[in-house]
Design a protein around this motif. Structure first.
Motif, PDB file in Angstrom:
ATOM      1  N   ARG A  54       0.834  -1.204   0.000  1.00 34.08           N
ATOM      2  CA  ARG A  54       0.000   0.000   0.000  1.00 34.08           C
ATOM      3  C   ARG A  54       0.873   1.260   0.000  1.00 34.08           C
ATOM      4  O   ARG A  54       0.604   2.211  -0.712  1.00 34.08           O
ATOM      5  CB  ARG A  54      -0.905  -0.020   1.232  1.00 34.08           C
ATOM      6  N   LEU A  55       1.933   1.238   0.815  1.00 33.59           N
ATOM      7  CA  LEU A  55       2.832   2.393   0.857  1.00 33.59           C
ATOM      8  C   LEU A  55       3.471   2.630  -0.505  1.00 33.59           C
ATOM      9  O   LEU A  55       3.634   3.758  -0.945  1.00 33.59           O
ATOM     10  CB  LEU A  55       3.926   2.169   1.910  1.00 33.59           C
ATOM     11  N   GLY A  56       3.816   1.530  -1.176  1.00 34.06           N
ATOM     12  CA  GLY A  56       4.431   1.642  -2.497  1.00 34.06           C
ATOM     13  C   GLY A  56       3.497   2.310  -3.495  1.00 34.06           C
ATOM     14  O   GLY A  56       3.920   3.126  -4.314  1.00 34.06           O
ATOM     15  N   LYS A  57       2.196   1.987  -3.415  1.00 28.94           N
ATOM     16  CA  LYS A  57       1.235   2.578  -4.345  1.00 28.94           C
ATOM     17  C   LYS A  57       1.090   4.068  -4.103  1.00 28.94           C
ATOM     18  O   LYS A  57       0.813   4.836  -5.028  1.00 28.94           O
ATOM     19  CB  LYS A  57      -0.130   1.902  -4.165  1.00 28.94           C
ATOM     20  N   GLU A  58       1.278   4.479  -2.839  1.00 25.32           N
ATOM     21  CA  GLU A  58       1.095   5.905  -2.514  1.00 25.32           C
ATOM     22  C   GLU A  58       2.410   6.668  -2.457  1.00 25.32           C
ATOM     23  O   GLU A  58       2.439   7.808  -1.990  1.00 25.32           O
ATOM     24  CB  GLU A  58       0.356   6.018  -1.169  1.00 25.32           C
ATOM     25  N   ASP A  59       3.509   6.032  -2.895  1.00 26.05           N
ATOM     26  CA  ASP A  59       4.829   6.678  -2.874  1.00 26.05           C
ATOM     27  C   ASP A  59       5.197   7.165  -1.475  1.00 26.05           C
ATOM     28  O   ASP A  59       5.633   8.292  -1.276  1.00 26.05           O
ATOM     29  CB  ASP A  59       4.880   7.863  -3.851  1.00 26.05           C
ATOM     30  N   LYS A  60       4.976   6.300  -0.519  1.00 25.49           N
ATOM     31  CA  LYS A  60       5.303   6.690   0.858  1.00 25.49           C
ATOM     32  C   LYS A  60       6.193   5.630   1.497  1.00 25.49           C
ATOM     33  O   LYS A  60       6.291   4.508   1.013  1.00 25.49           O
ATOM     34  CB  LYS A  60       4.014   6.835   1.676  1.00 25.49           C
ATOM     35  N   GLY A  61       6.826   6.014   2.601  1.00 25.40           N
ATOM     36  CA  GLY A  61       7.614   5.063   3.374  1.00 25.40           C
ATOM     37  C   GLY A  61       7.359   5.316   4.830  1.00 25.40           C
ATOM     38  O   GLY A  61       7.034   6.429   5.217  1.00 25.40           O
ATOM     39  N   LEU A  62       7.505   4.301   5.650  1.00 26.32           N
ATOM     40  CA  LEU A  62       7.178   4.499   7.060  1.00 26.32           C
ATOM     41  C   LEU A  62       8.419   4.850   7.861  1.00 26.32           C
ATOM     42  O   LEU A  62       9.526   4.456   7.531  1.00 26.32           O
ATOM     43  CB  LEU A  62       6.476   3.276   7.634  1.00 26.32           C
ATOM     44  N   ARG A  63       8.215   5.648   8.889  1.00 28.07           N
ATOM     45  CA  ARG A  63       9.311   6.014   9.793  1.00 28.07           C
ATOM     46  C   ARG A  63       9.167   5.319  11.139  1.00 28.07           C
ATOM     47  O   ARG A  63      10.110   5.172  11.873  1.00 28.07           O
ATOM     48  CB  ARG A  63       9.332   7.529  10.010  1.00 28.07           C
ATOM     49  N   ARG A  64       7.921   4.969  11.506  1.00 27.06           N
ATOM     50  CA  ARG A  64       7.688   4.285  12.759  1.00 27.06           C
ATOM     51  C   ARG A  64       6.653   3.221  12.526  1.00 27.06           C
ATOM     52  O   ARG A  64       5.743   3.403  11.711  1.00 27.06           O
ATOM     53  CB  ARG A  64       7.168   5.271  13.807  1.00 27.06           C
ATOM     54  N   CYS A  65       6.773   2.120  13.210  1.00 29.57           N
ATOM     55  CA  CYS A  65       5.853   1.018  12.960  1.00 29.57           C
ATOM     56  C   CYS A  65       5.609   0.269  14.270  1.00 29.57           C
ATOM     57  O   CYS A  65       6.541   0.023  15.028  1.00 29.57           O
ATOM     58  CB  CYS A  65       6.469   0.104  11.918  1.00 29.57           C
ATOM     59  N   ILE A  66       4.353  -0.058  14.526  1.00 32.87           N
ATOM     60  CA  ILE A  66       3.994  -0.776  15.753  1.00 32.87           C
ATOM     61  C   ILE A  66       3.308  -2.078  15.374  1.00 32.87           C
ATOM     62  O   ILE A  66       2.451  -2.106  14.495  1.00 32.87           O
ATOM     63  CB  ILE A  66       3.039   0.073  16.627  1.00 32.87           C
ATOM     64  N   PHE A  67       3.712  -3.133  16.031  1.00 34.98           N
ATOM     65  CA  PHE A  67       3.138  -4.455  15.779  1.00 34.98           C
ATOM     66  C   PHE A  67       2.453  -4.897  17.057  1.00 34.98           C
ATOM     67  O   PHE A  67       3.101  -5.052  18.084  1.00 34.98           O
ATOM     68  CB  PHE A  67       4.265  -5.400  15.388  1.00 34.98           C
ATOM     69  N   ARG A  68       1.130  -5.067  16.998  1.00 36.75           N
ATOM     70  CA  ARG A  68       0.388  -5.426  18.205  1.00 36.75           C
ATOM     71  C   ARG A  68      -0.154  -6.841  18.073  1.00 36.75           C
ATOM     72  O   ARG A  68      -0.648  -7.227  17.013  1.00 36.75           O
ATOM     73  CB  ARG A  68      -0.807  -4.485  18.403  1.00 36.75           C
ATOM     74  N   ASN A  98      15.382   5.639  10.265  1.00 41.50           N
ATOM     75  CA  ASN A  98      15.967   6.951  10.076  1.00 41.50           C
ATOM     76  C   ASN A  98      15.494   7.631   8.818  1.00 41.50           C
ATOM     77  O   ASN A  98      15.483   8.834   8.722  1.00 41.50           O
ATOM     78  CB  ASN A  98      17.473   6.820   9.992  1.00 41.50           C
ATOM     79  N   ARG A  99      15.206   6.835   7.812  1.00 42.63           N
ATOM     80  CA  ARG A  99      14.674   7.416   6.594  1.00 42.63           C
ATOM     81  C   ARG A  99      13.460   6.593   6.228  1.00 42.63           C
ATOM     82  O   ARG A  99      13.379   5.422   6.579  1.00 42.63           O
ATOM     83  CB  ARG A  99      15.723   7.388   5.475  1.00 42.63           C
ATOM     84  N   PRO A 100      12.501   7.209   5.537  1.00 43.64           N
ATOM     85  CA  PRO A 100      11.302   6.448   5.194  1.00 43.64           C
ATOM     86  C   PRO A 100      11.671   5.171   4.452  1.00 43.64           C
ATOM     87  O   PRO A 100      12.549   5.184   3.596  1.00 43.64           O
ATOM     88  CB  PRO A 100      10.498   7.408   4.326  1.00 43.64           C
ATOM     89  N   SER A 101      11.018   4.100   4.801  1.00 42.33           N
ATOM     90  CA  SER A 101      11.357   2.835   4.178  1.00 42.33           C
ATOM     91  C   SER A 101      10.094   2.026   3.944  1.00 42.33           C
ATOM     92  O   SER A 101       9.157   2.069   4.733  1.00 42.33           O
ATOM     93  CB  SER A 101      12.312   2.075   5.091  1.00 42.33           C
ATOM     94  N   ARG A 102      10.080   1.288   2.837  1.00 40.85           N
ATOM     95  CA  ARG A 102       9.010   0.308   2.644  1.00 40.85           C
ATOM     96  C   ARG A 102       9.635  -0.988   2.165  1.00 40.85           C
ATOM     97  O   ARG A 102       9.043  -1.740   1.403  1.00 40.85           O
ATOM     98  CB  ARG A 102       7.950   0.834   1.671  1.00 40.85           C
ATOM     99  N   ASN A 103      10.876  -1.191   2.633  1.00 43.15           N
ATOM    100  CA  ASN A 103      11.598  -2.390   2.273  1.00 43.15           C
ATOM    101  C   ASN A 103      11.253  -3.482   3.271  1.00 43.15           C
ATOM    102  O   ASN A 103      11.628  -3.419   4.437  1.00 43.15           O
ATOM    103  CB  ASN A 103      13.099  -2.044   2.305  1.00 43.15           C
ATOM    104  N   VAL A 104      10.515  -4.491   2.791  1.00 39.29           N
ATOM    105  CA  VAL A 104      10.006  -5.519   3.700  1.00 39.29           C
ATOM    106  C   VAL A 104      11.154  -6.203   4.435  1.00 39.29           C
ATOM    107  O   VAL A 104      11.091  -6.441   5.640  1.00 39.29           O
ATOM    108  CB  VAL A 104       9.175  -6.560   2.909  1.00 39.29           C
ATOM    109  N   VAL A 105      12.247  -6.480   3.710  1.00 41.88           N
ATOM    110  CA  VAL A 105      13.347  -7.241   4.311  1.00 41.88           C
ATOM    111  C   VAL A 105      13.979  -6.446   5.450  1.00 41.88           C
ATOM    112  O   VAL A 105      14.215  -6.959   6.551  1.00 41.88           O
ATOM    113  CB  VAL A 105      14.400  -7.576   3.232  1.00 41.88           C
TER     114      VAL A 105
END
Lengths: 241, 499
Positions: free
Chosen positions: B270-284, B300-307
């Motif tokens: 989804r982030l890839g489709k919107e040209d975005k990357g995440l800076r913080r992520c929470i897994f609940r 440190n920098r926006p990322s949408r790299n799954v690995v």
């Protein structure tokens, strides 16, 4: 001729055993330091090692930073960015361009406590994609320096530890110990201040010959300005290893 | 559309909670007490204790005199906040916007929610029934403004639902305390015989302001809806969220890893489709016994790299305690930034490798010491030394102008210029000698002056005349004179050290 080659080959092998370092892949980075390189084993500037710089006052600290930047500019040509870690930083980024560095390629990390500084230096030295890690702190114990040395032996990153006003010059496990102080510049017939000049003392170098030299930074390069003096520094006993 | 608010007041928050945990305390008088200035003071009292005349802020010894059978429990500091937060999260079933109203209330923005429960009456009744089933004594009220809802929930006598636009009528008979005022103001109002809001609401505003301060007018306006009151929801709604419910409870680390991988792939897609990357992520992870386990990461920098993201999470998976099993996984990204699809190299083209290791290292450093410790500088179009660099906002930001090298700049710059004493031969000449930190420096060579004017559109002040000087020992300094020679001798400063 063949004998000499064999001896050289053997010398290299002995060195690699002594330094317990993994062989450098590809072209080694060798800063253009002229005669000073003779002080190092194999006439190669030891990259993948930790160097210690001591400066007792702000003037010497500025000269040390200048010399460091000169080295840095050449070491950063081939590899990745540089980390500059300190607790009280005074470096002024626009001045670095003169030393052939793009200041935006340096990541400054400003911390509060010496312990954090040491941790960050060690983490940085473990990261193989960095070219150089510079750490500014005043106290460095033997155990801590040994840890840093072990980190670079695995990753082959070059570390510069700049100690400003240390309490004492204790023994550390760094490959070299330097002291750099500014000397009067020569501007020839022209009035005003000339190019930066430094008196560079290499007090300690593992498997090498310590000595002192005078260098000038001109046109983006180091220039040796006095004949090489291998005179032994009287007051300080030379140490190796 | 007009707003509607519901205020919920837990009359015995802490003691009701205790009764839920220890049912044998029901119908007994007990209090929570904590030491304060060397004596035990009541922090909260149960319904039965209050009926017998024991209230918060009384000394325990006095209470014991009133009621010898009183049970005293140790107060648990911070527990009321935790409890209120949990209740607020539970209330999200009624409306997405729930705010805390410490110490013992909640404020709900219920605009457009009540009709789902067949009207406001049924809505409030449902709320009260459910809370009293849990054992909580609550009072609720609904009104157009948060202020009126609060007042009616605490002091209302007639009806809990105030019709739209009828705040004034509802407020008139209430005591001034219903306006959420400080004790000092209430005392003054009481002294003047103003026992209801109706007795002073029509007084001139200037008189009220002079005697009781702006806060009284502000509270009145907020209650009447003439001033907007913003409530802070407990949990902002996360737009970047993925859910994975499980048919069977998951208990193994491998299972959690697979779930995380799937969620990351969905989110990054989804982030890839919107040209975005995440800076913080929470897994609940929601366990079947109602407990929530969570781990979070920052980059440190926006990322949408799954690995890369998976690697950051990987070390923390062991922190999750699956216990009986996890039935629902939620992955959300609260901080998302723009990331163009052409991920160009971090630095120059000279580098080999894609600097992933450096980004990961910085993520680790930021995780340990905080994001604010990492700086990068870019040139700024200003001659004034302090303003000639600016902080880079991200690791990819490229300089927009060239670094200037036409004028000498010192390697070390003092954070603040320091005053020095100088001896100058003639005006506009460099100094002959200067004294810095008690040490005298004879100047042998000097360059300058380089005049740098203060940028008048940013700040007023004198210009600086910079001199680059060298002393007898060969040390090089950057000095400046502030302003011209007029009247008093101008001040001299040292600003840096050249290499």
């Amino acid at each position: 001729m063949a004998k000499r080659e064999i001896v050289q080959q053997l010398q290299k092998e002995v060195l690699s055993l002594q330094q317990s370092k993994k062989p450098v892949v590809g072209q080694p980075v060798n800063p253009d330091l002229g005669e000073l390189l003779g002080a190092f084993p194999n006439k190669t500037f030891p990259t993948g090692a930790v160097h210690e710089f001591i400066s007792p006052n702000p003037e010497n600290a500025a000269a040390t930073n200048g010399f460091l930047c000169g080295l840095l500019g050449q070491l950063m040509l081939q590899k990745g960015p540089c980390l500059w870690i300190s607790a009280r930083r005074t470096i002024f980024p626009p001045a670095l361009k003169v030393f052939g560095i793009d200041p935006e390629r340096i990541i400054f990390i400003d911390l509060d406590r010496p312990k954090q500084v040491l941790w960050t230096i060690e983490e940085g030295l473990k990261c193989e994609e960095l070219s150089v890690v510079i750490g500014e702190l005043s106290q460095l114990g033997f155990t801590e320096s040994r840890r840093l040395q072990l980190a670079v032996e695995a990753s082959n990153v070059t570390g510069f530890i700049h100690r400003y006003q240390p309490r004492g010059e204790n023994t550390v496990a760094c490959t070299t110990r330097w002291k750099i102080k500014p000397i009067s510049s020569i501007s020839g017939d022209m009035p005003g201040v000339g190019f930066p000049r430094w008196d560079i003392q290499l007090l300690k170098v593992r498997n090498g010959k310590p000595g002192s030299w005078q260098f000038e930074w001109k046109g983006g390069q180091f220039h040796s300005i006095a004949p090489q003096r291998f005179s032994i520094i009287k007051n300080e006993r030379l140490k190796t290893g | 559309m007009s707003k509607r608010y519901v205020a919920i007041w837990f009359r015995h928050l802490m003691t009701d909670w205790m009764i839920r945990r220890r049912p044998e305390l029901k119908d007994t008088a007990f209090v929570f007490a904590a030491p304060e200035r060397g004596r035990m003071v009541v922090k909260s009292a149960s319904a039965d204790a209050q009926a017998k005349g024991i209230y918060p802020n009384m000394v325990v010894a006095d209470c014991k005199a009133i009621l010898p059978s009183l049970q005293v429990l140790n107060d648990i500091p911070g527990q009321d906040d935790i409890l209120l937060n949990a209740l607020a999260e539970w209330c999200i079933r009624y409306t997405p916007i729930v705010a805390l109203d410490p110490p013992d209330g909640l404020m709900l923005d219920v605009s457009g929610c009540a009709h789902l429960w067949n009207g406001e009456q049924a809505y409030l009744r449902d709320m009260i029934t459910r809370f009293s089933d849990f054992g909580y004594h609550v009072r609720t009220a609904m009104a157009d403004t948060a202020g009126t809802a609060w007042a009616i929930s605490r002091f209302g006598q007639v009806t809990p639902i105030i019709k739209p636009g009828r705040q004034l009528d509802a407020l008139l008979p209430l005591p001034p305390a219903a306006l959420r005022l400080e004790p000092g103001i209430l005392e003054r109002l009481n002294k003047l015989g103003l026992h209801t809001i109706g007795s002073f609401i029509r007084m001139p505003r200037t008189a009220l302001r002079r005697r009781f301060g702006q806060i009284l007018l502000q509270r009145l306006d907020q209650a009447l809806g003439q001033e907007i009151e913003i409530i802070q929801p407990v949990r902002p709604i996360e737009p970047y969220q993925e859910r994975l419910p499980c048919l069977e409870p998951i208990r193994t680390a491998t299972g959690i890893g697979i779930a995380l991988q799937q969620l990351l792939e969905k989110l990054c897609d989804r982030l890839g489709k919107e040209d975005k990357g995440l800076r913080r992520c929470i897994f609940r992870c929601y366990r079947i016994d109602g407990n929530i386990q969570q781990i979070d990461i920052g980059t440190n920098r926006p990322s949408r790299n799954v690995v890369h993201l998976f690697k950051l999470f990987e070390n923390k998976i062991v922190q999750i305690e699956p216990d009986l099993g996890i039935e629902l996984f939620i992955l959300e990204a609260p901080v998302v930034e723009e990331l163009t699809s052409a991920q160009d190299a971090l630095w120059n083209a000279k580098t080999h490798g894609d600097n992933v290791a450096v980004a990961e290292l910085l993520d680790r450093i930021a995780g340990k010491t905080g994001m604010h410790t990492i700086h990068r500088y870019l040139p700024n179009e200003s001659y004034w030394p302090e303003r000639s660099v600016k902080l880079a906002a991200s690791l990819q930001e490229k300089p927009t102008t060239e670094w200037r090298i036409d004028m000498p700049r010192p390697v070390n710059l003092l954070p603040k210029p320091e005053l020095i004493d100088v001896t100058v031969q003639m005006p506009d000449y460099p100094p002959m000698l200067f004294k810095y930190k008690g040490q005298l420096h004879n100047i042998s060579k000097a360059d300058g002056p380089e005049r740098i004017e203060q940028e008048w559109w940013l700040r007023n002040g004198h210009y600086r005349d910079y001199y680059c000087v060298e002393d007898d020992n060969g040390a090089r300094y950057w000095l400046f004179r502030l302003g011209p020679y007029t009247g008093n001798a101008p001040k001299w400063f040292i600003h840096g050290f050249f290499a």
